[in-house]
Design a protein around this motif. Sequence first.
Motif: not given
Length: 263
Positions: A133, A161-163, A165, A176, A261-263
């Motif tokens: 990333r 894609r989410k880191q 989920a 994820c 939360r992958g944020e």
Amino acid sequence: MTARDDARDVGLLLRYGLDPTMSPARHDVYSRLLDRFHTDPDLRTAFDETADGLGLRVLTADRSAGLVLVAEPTSPLAVTDTSRWLRIRGTADRLVYGLALGGTTAWCYPTARAVREPGTRRVTALDVDRLVRDHAAAIEAEEITLDGGLGEAWREYATNRKQVALTSSGRLKRDCTVRMCEDVLLMLASFGLVVVDRTVPPPRDELRVWRSTDRFRAHIAIAGGPLVRQTITGSQVSEGHRQAGQDQSGPPDYGEPFDERGE
């Protein structure tokens, strides 16, 4: 030694070389046969001819890594089905797994010096995910230039894609990127390229801490890494990560907690 003895010993050597759980340091017969492999030209010739016929190539043969073999793509022993470890539903999944494989290699062996020197390197799915990333962000910010901009693989990984989920039960979802990186590490473990490191607690119950092996290093040093790895290690991204990756005590601390939360 008769020709029959040589044929038997060639078969045993192939058996040991194809089993990543076997080590000459812990198996007397394997150790003796490895000595013969280096000192007996008749056995070595018979082995090389048999291996060549099976589409196998010797990467290295020493007491640390053992006999490390790689199968050519056309070999009947080549791995053609990865569904046991990776859930590939289409091109997008294949791209993400490819970046995860490249990121794992780049984390464990960030420089030519790291490939040459023996020693294990600690790695987790979080390390691999962050490295990929960080690189994708540098590409998007035009700090690194690739033909076609971000590129389909990098865009799929970092944007689509989410880191992380989570399922309703709090488990990582299969699509994820952290979970996909862990799946890649599980696959590498099946071939003896990484092993579980139980000396430190895992970052999550469903993730593990891994260490690279001399078998992995031999694959990278002699067979070469994938193109994705060359892209990552040839850039200026995460220079601090790559420098710290030479420290065999483990990867650097990112200095912030992982956001589930992958944020």
